[in-house]
Design a protein around this motif. Structure first.
Motif, PDB file in Angstrom:
ATOM      1  N   ILE A 139       0.864  -1.221   0.040  1.00 29.55           N
ATOM      2  CA  ILE A 139       0.108   0.065   0.092  1.00 29.55           C
ATOM      3  C   ILE A 139       0.800   1.522   0.055  1.00 29.55           C
ATOM      4  O   ILE A 139       0.549   2.124  -0.756  1.00 29.55           O
ATOM      5  CB  ILE A 139      -0.989  -0.144   1.182  1.00 29.55           C
ATOM      6  N   ILE A 140       1.931   1.360   0.977  1.00 23.41           N
ATOM      7  CA  ILE A 140       2.731   2.633   0.927  1.00 23.41           C
ATOM      8  C   ILE A 140       3.560   2.616  -0.375  1.00 23.41           C
ATOM      9  O   ILE A 140       3.751   3.812  -0.950  1.00 23.41           O
ATOM     10  CB  ILE A 140       3.697   2.347   2.176  1.00 23.41           C
ATOM     11  N   PHE A 141       3.902   1.632  -1.036  1.00 24.01           N
ATOM     12  CA  PHE A 141       4.511   1.834  -2.119  1.00 24.01           C
ATOM     13  C   PHE A 141       3.535   2.349  -3.318  1.00 24.01           C
ATOM     14  O   PHE A 141       3.899   3.339  -4.115  1.00 24.01           O
ATOM     15  CB  PHE A 141       5.007   0.377  -2.862  1.00 24.01           C
ATOM     16  N   LEU A 142       2.294   1.982  -3.358  1.00 21.89           N
ATOM     17  CA  LEU A 142       1.384   2.625  -4.237  1.00 21.89           C
ATOM     18  C   LEU A 142       1.133   3.985  -3.868  1.00 21.89           C
ATOM     19  O   LEU A 142       0.977   4.832  -4.791  1.00 21.89           O
ATOM     20  CB  LEU A 142       0.018   1.632  -4.219  1.00 21.89           C
ATOM     21  N   GLU A 143       1.114   4.408  -2.707  1.00 19.99           N
ATOM     22  CA  GLU A 143       0.862   5.687  -2.266  1.00 19.99           C
ATOM     23  C   GLU A 143       1.902   6.622  -2.515  1.00 19.99           C
ATOM     24  O   GLU A 143       1.943   7.649  -2.989  1.00 19.99           O
ATOM     25  CB  GLU A 143       0.817   5.743  -0.771  1.00 19.99           C
ATOM     26  N   LEU A 144       3.102   6.035  -2.576  1.00 21.07           N
ATOM     27  CA  LEU A 144       4.358   6.790  -2.979  1.00 21.07           C
ATOM     28  C   LEU A 144       4.217   6.990  -4.381  1.00 21.07           C
ATOM     29  O   LEU A 144       4.888   8.173  -5.079  1.00 21.07           O
ATOM     30  CB  LEU A 144       5.700   6.167  -2.607  1.00 21.07           C
ATOM     31  N   ILE A 145       3.659   6.416  -5.323  1.00 24.16           N
ATOM     32  CA  ILE A 145       3.649   6.381  -6.576  1.00 24.16           C
ATOM     33  C   ILE A 145       2.472   7.356  -7.141  1.00 24.16           C
ATOM     34  O   ILE A 145       2.716   8.530  -8.008  1.00 24.16           O
ATOM     35  CB  ILE A 145       3.094   5.156  -7.482  1.00 24.16           C
ATOM     36  N   MET A 146       1.396   7.237  -6.213  1.00 24.91           N
ATOM     37  CA  MET A 146       0.252   8.283  -6.493  1.00 24.91           C
ATOM     38  C   MET A 146       0.259   9.455  -6.181  1.00 24.91           C
ATOM     39  O   MET A 146       0.120  10.565  -6.771  1.00 24.91           O
ATOM     40  CB  MET A 146      -1.056   7.760  -5.867  1.00 24.91           C
ATOM     41  N   GLY A 147       1.005   9.903  -4.957  1.00 34.48           N
ATOM     42  CA  GLY A 147       1.418  11.171  -4.490  1.00 34.48           C
ATOM     43  C   GLY A 147       1.908  12.143  -5.426  1.00 34.48           C
ATOM     44  O   GLY A 147       1.373  13.030  -5.779  1.00 34.48           O
ATOM     45  N   PRO A 148       3.151  11.768  -6.225  1.00 36.86           N
ATOM     46  CA  PRO A 148       3.781  12.857  -7.086  1.00 36.86           C
ATOM     47  C   PRO A 148       2.737  12.849  -8.357  1.00 36.86           C
ATOM     48  O   PRO A 148       2.945  13.968  -9.088  1.00 36.86           O
ATOM     49  CB  PRO A 148       5.096  12.081  -7.505  1.00 36.86           C
ATOM     50  N   THR A 149       2.114  11.749  -8.808  1.00 47.70           N
ATOM     51  CA  THR A 149       1.412  11.884  -9.999  1.00 47.70           C
ATOM     52  C   THR A 149       0.138  12.927  -9.829  1.00 47.70           C
ATOM     53  O   THR A 149      -0.007  13.749 -10.416  1.00 47.70           O
ATOM     54  CB  THR A 149       0.551  10.496 -10.090  1.00 47.70           C
ATOM     55  N   CYS A 150      -0.489  13.020  -8.592  1.00 49.22           N
ATOM     56  CA  CYS A 150      -1.744  13.833  -8.642  1.00 49.22           C
ATOM     57  C   CYS A 150      -1.128  15.386  -8.084  1.00 49.22           C
ATOM     58  O   CYS A 150      -1.963  16.329  -8.703  1.00 49.22           O
ATOM     59  CB  CYS A 150      -2.491  13.504  -7.326  1.00 49.22           C
ATOM     60  N   SER A 151      -0.001  15.413  -7.425  1.00 47.72           N
ATOM     61  CA  SER A 151       0.186  16.641  -6.824  1.00 47.72           C
ATOM     62  C   SER A 151       1.419  17.535  -7.512  1.00 47.72           C
ATOM     63  O   SER A 151       1.721  18.729  -7.527  1.00 47.72           O
ATOM     64  CB  SER A 151       0.869  16.946  -5.193  1.00 47.72           C
ATOM     65  N   ILE A 152       2.159  16.576  -8.593  1.00 49.98           N
ATOM     66  CA  ILE A 152       3.243  17.133  -9.335  1.00 49.98           C
ATOM     67  C   ILE A 152       2.719  17.171 -10.775  1.00 49.98           C
ATOM     68  O   ILE A 152       2.804  18.209 -11.470  1.00 49.98           O
ATOM     69  CB  ILE A 152       4.619  16.575  -9.031  1.00 49.98           C
ATOM     70  N   VAL A 153       2.695  15.908 -11.324  1.00 47.13           N
ATOM     71  CA  VAL A 153       2.359  15.654 -12.646  1.00 47.13           C
ATOM     72  C   VAL A 153       1.177  16.560 -13.057  1.00 47.13           C
ATOM     73  O   VAL A 153       1.217  17.484 -14.112  1.00 47.13           O
ATOM     74  CB  VAL A 153       2.256  14.157 -13.048  1.00 47.13           C
ATOM     75  N   TYR A 154      -0.007  16.395 -12.412  1.00 50.32           N
ATOM     76  CA  TYR A 154      -1.280  17.307 -13.055  1.00 50.32           C
ATOM     77  C   TYR A 154      -1.335  18.575 -12.934  1.00 50.32           C
ATOM     78  O   TYR A 154      -1.729  19.335 -13.584  1.00 50.32           O
ATOM     79  CB  TYR A 154      -2.772  16.797 -12.176  1.00 50.32           C
ATOM     80  N   GLU A 155      -0.399  19.182 -11.531  1.00 50.95           N
ATOM     81  CA  GLU A 155      -0.381  20.505 -11.448  1.00 50.95           C
ATOM     82  C   GLU A 155       0.454  21.263 -12.798  1.00 50.95           C
ATOM     83  O   GLU A 155       0.380  22.467 -12.993  1.00 50.95           O
ATOM     84  CB  GLU A 155       0.451  20.731 -10.222  1.00 50.95           C
ATOM     85  N   ASN A 156       1.326  20.394 -13.442  1.00 48.55           N
ATOM     86  CA  ASN A 156       2.273  20.763 -14.405  1.00 48.55           C
ATOM     87  C   ASN A 156       1.518  20.805 -15.773  1.00 48.55           C
ATOM     88  O   ASN A 156       2.192  21.057 -16.885  1.00 48.55           O
ATOM     89  CB  ASN A 156       3.340  20.176 -14.414  1.00 48.55           C
TER      90      ASN A 156
END
Length: 830
Positions: free
Chosen positions: A661-678
């Motif tokens: 779960i924590i591995f998946l969370e570490l993947i999802m965090g940058p996707t939503c807060s970094i990738v989509y913001e850009n």
């Protein structure tokens, strides 16, 4: 241009400034609530996800599974590092904004009038405070003319207070209502009266915006749901197995999968970084809530002078009743030179307004002997009346006086000595000049003996001298700016103090829609609230407007459920700027009061930047929705894949553990807060009508679509699970297949959700270098987990064969790609 400063005021020298700063410090106050790195780090351990990780790590340690405990402890460090990085980016952006919003002050130093940032004031400086500015420090008045201030920030009293050398104290944060004063600074920073009560002001909490409230409410509900499910899973598992620690770990795993801790991080990051991006475009955000409001703007109310026009006022036409004809500056004779001279005396000695600067310049170019240093301003009637006028009284040491006035031609004619026939001739000249787009002022002079001046300037006996016409050409880019607003479904309205003929002439030149019909301030004030609601929506040009009229228009538009943006630069614009959803002040020609009342500042006074701001607002809002819809869609399969095998008693109930779960969370965090913001602005974003301000962020149809996405991904992961059971896969092989399906679905979901209108093939052309970077890291880490034996053993995976991996990737792709059909239907229907 000579500055009419008092002869005895020279100000500090550069050396004295340095000595004063060394002794008394700078004009800044310590701001409470600013958190240092250690405070930020401490706050991290209050985050629910970090608490869960600590609990899981401790349980693993107690149960003797040291490797899992170390991994989760490392995850805490990584999660904290990511959070601190995002927080630091946000805070750096806000600090840069604070630097840009720093007000400036005019001071006398080395015998010269200069402008400096307000935080560079020192004790002993001579501060020039004039109408439309904020007093930047405490001081004692050494020189003043009809100077009044609003001290409501300190006293609560809203009426202006007169100040002079007999009542000399002025205080930081108060507003100059009229006149001019030069004050010697006696206290700065925390030692000012405002600084002493600063702590109570800082403790006032800002009201949350509707979007912030909705996001917070959603996260709270998910936290409550997580707590309930945690208790339920622990109880079920404990009843079945009788193992306390193992039951707690299973419950913590599901609680982690439910908790959407990425959402508040994404919200904060999007707003702060959006404001930073706007600042780089020359738009300073003073109120963070404005960022989310920009995309909803449905009406923009704009001034004419300096917004639609260049604000390069040049004296171009002159008219005197004696000559009876309109002449250019080159054709001016003795009568016209006298007209220019009187108009200059009617202007401020330290001119700020472009027209007054032009009059001073024209006088300086035409006179052989500059009289300005020989005369002293002894009385002043500030701009007032409807329509407005202003009067100055200058006096020489021998008692001679000059009483000069200028203002709206109608105002000057109303107090003049002209016959009706002469007034008709002046009005005909006014109409001719206005129809050609000239900004026209009337000029008059008066005589008065004694010191008991009338309370009203209109009570003085005036002789009308003539008209002065200024030309301020339209900005070259304004037609394109207007078309951009119209294409975006945004109505534009002109609200100006100028007369109707001049305004319509400029509006016609720039292709302004609705220039033919207008409403004056006096006409507007005669309408009832209901009548004004209808008129405000259908009228595009408002002329001869004054503060109360501007405010009524803004409130009427707001009452019609419009999201109103209002531009302004003067003291009189303050109430309307404050009332508008988006108050926009001009950075160059705007007064400090206008800038303080506004929520945005255009550094270059360029309305084109508002097109960029609206586009940025729409981009931020759309991208935030993409991020949150992604979070909802990807959390659902994680939750269901963890919970259903447990509740339904399937063969391998512990298919995912906290480390997965924590591995998946570490993947999802940058996707939503970094990738989509850009993500860049979508092509159709500025051809869509503005979204209603009352629109709920989590709209039903959008939420349902995200839930369907999540459910279909869940069908694929659980289908892969069942496929493994049917084919007698072991637990490691089944877990590997389910994990591949989930990772593949996450990668394709990231790509598909980049637009809910255009296909993912189209969005591959979007310029966002973080997409391949983050997805590349995700794929690389997944390959390492499956192929590196120690990592595979730790996570409970096996090395899959090519067909199994391909099947998992295909299942993940199919679970997401169906959305492309829905998007194609939207495009065809659109």
């Amino acid at each position: 241009m000579p500055v009419n400063l008092p002869a005895d005021i020279k100000g500090l020298t550069d050396e004295e400034v340095l000595l004063s700063r060394e002794k008394s410090g700078s004009n800044t106050r310590a701001v409470s609530g600013k958190e240092g790195p250690w405070r930020l780090l401490l706050n991290l351990f209050k985050e629910p996800m970090v608490v869960l990780l600590f609990a899981a790590s401790a349980l693993y340690l107690v149960s003797g599974e040291t490797g899992d405990a170390i991994f989760l402890a490392s995850a805490i460090v990584l999660v904290s590092a990511i959070s601190l990085y995002q927080d630091t980016r946000s805070r750096n952006a806000l600090e840069k904004l604070e630097a840009y919003t720093q007000p400036s002050s005019r001071v006398v130093r080395n015998g010269q009038l200069i402008e400096i940032p307000a935080d560079q004031l020192v004790v002993g400086d001579y501060l020039v405070a004039e109408e439309g500015t904020l007093v930047a420090a405490d001081g004692l008045i050494r020189y003043a003319h009809d100077f009044t201030v609003n001290e409501s920030i300190l006293t609560g009293e809203s009426l202006p207070v007169a100040k002079d050398t007999t009542q000399p104290a002025v205080f930081q944060g108060t507003t100059v209502v009229s006149g001019l004063a030069i004050a010697e600074v006696t206290a700065i920073g925390a030692r000012t009266e405002l600084g002493r009560i600063g702590e109570s002001l800082q403790n006032i909490r800002e009201e949350k915006t509707p979007l912030e409230t909705q996001v917070g409410s959603f996260v709270r509900k998910m936290v409550i749901l997580g707590a309930i499910v945690f208790a339920l899973v622990w109880a079920v598992h404990f009843v079945r197995s009788g193992q306390l620690l193992d039951s707690l770990l299973k419950a913590l795993t599901l609680a982690m999968s439910i908790l959407p801790e990425e959402i508040p991080v994404a919200f904060t990051s999007f707003m702060a970084l959006g404001a930073w991006r706007l600042m780089r475009m020359g738009i300073v955000v003073r109120q963070m809530k404005t960022v989310e409001t920009l995309g909803s703007a449905s009406i923009i109310c704009t001034d004419k002078t300096g917004t639609l026009t260049e604000n390069r006022m040049q004296l171009a036409r002159l008219y005197t009743p004696a000559k009876g004809q309109i002449v250019t500056l080159d054709q001016a004779g003795a009568d016209e030179s006298g007209l220019i001279r009187t108009a200059m005396w009617a202007s401020e000695p330290l001119p700020f307004d472009p027209m007054e600067i032009a009059l001073h310049r024209a006088y300086g170019e035409r006179t052989q002997a500059d009289e300005r240093p020989d005369w002293k301003l002894v009385h002043e009637y500030p701009l007032g009346g409807r329509p407005p006028m202003m009067t100055h009284v200058f006096q020489q040491s021998d008692g001679q006086r000059i009483i000069a006035a200028k203002g709206a031609p109608e105002a000057m004619l109303a107090v003049s000595d002209l016959s009706e026939t002469e007034k008709k001739e002046v009005l005909a000249a006014l109409q001719e000049m206005s129809a050609e787009g000239f900004r026209v002022l009337g000029v008059g002079e008066s005589t008065f003996s004694g010191d008991a001046y009338p309370e009203r300037q209109q009570d003085l006996p005036f002789r009308f001298l003539g008209l002065v016409g200024f030309y301020d050409p339209p900005k070259a880019n304004i037609p394109d700016v207007l078309h951009a607003f119209y294409d975006a479904g945004i109505s534009v309205k002109i609200i100006t103090g100028d007369n109707a003929l001049t305004t319509r002439a400029i509006a016609r030149q720039v292709g302004f829609r609705g220039w033919e019909h207008g409403l004056s301030g006096d006409e507007l004030m005669q309408l009832s609230d209901n009548e004004l609601k209808e008129k405000a929506l259908t009228t595009s040009v408002f002329t001869r407007m004054f503060p109360d009229a501007k405010l009524r228009v803004v409130n009427a538009l707001k009452a019609s459920q419009q999201v109103v943006a209002m531009t302004g630069d003067g003291v009189n614009d303050g109430p309307a700027l404050k009332a508008a959803h988006i108050g926009i002040a001009m950075g160059k020609k705007g007064t400090e009061i206008a800038r303080q009342a506004a929520s945005l500042i255009l550094l270059e006074d360029d309305l084109a930047r508002m097109v960029d701001a609206v586009a940025m607002g729409r981009r931020i809002y759309t991208n935030l929705k993409k991020a949150i819809r992604y979070i909802i869609s990807i959390h659902i399969p994680i939750i269901l894949t963890v919970s259903l095998p447990l509740f339904l008693g399937w063969k391998f109930p512990d298919i995912f553990s906290p480390v997965h779960i924590i591995f998946l969370e570490l993947i999802m965090g940058p996707t939503c807060s970094i990738v989509y913001e850009n993500e860049p602005l979508e092509r159709n974003a500025m051809q869509e009508p503005p979204r209603p301000f009352s629109e709920t962020f989590f709209r039903g149809n959008e939420l349902i679509l995200s839930i369907i996405q999540g459910i279909l991904i869940s069908v694929s992961t659980l289908g892969a699970y069942q496929y493994g059971l049917i084919h007698d896969f072991g637990e490691a092989e089944t877990r590997t297949l389910v994990f591949i399906v989930l990772i593949a679905a996450n990668v394709f979901l990231t790509l598909v959700n980049r637009s809910f209108y255009y296909s993912f093939i189209t969005t591959l052309g979007y310029k966002n270098r973080l997409v391949p970077l983050v997805l590349g890291i995700t794929i690389l880490l997944t390959v390492l987990l499956l192929t590196v034996p120690p990592l595979a053993r730790f996570f409970g995976f096996i090395l899959p064969d090519v067909s199994l991996a391909a099947g998992g990737i295909a299942a993940g792709f199919v679970s997401v790609v169906w959305l492309e059909g829905w998007k194609a239907f939207r495009r065809l229907r659109g």
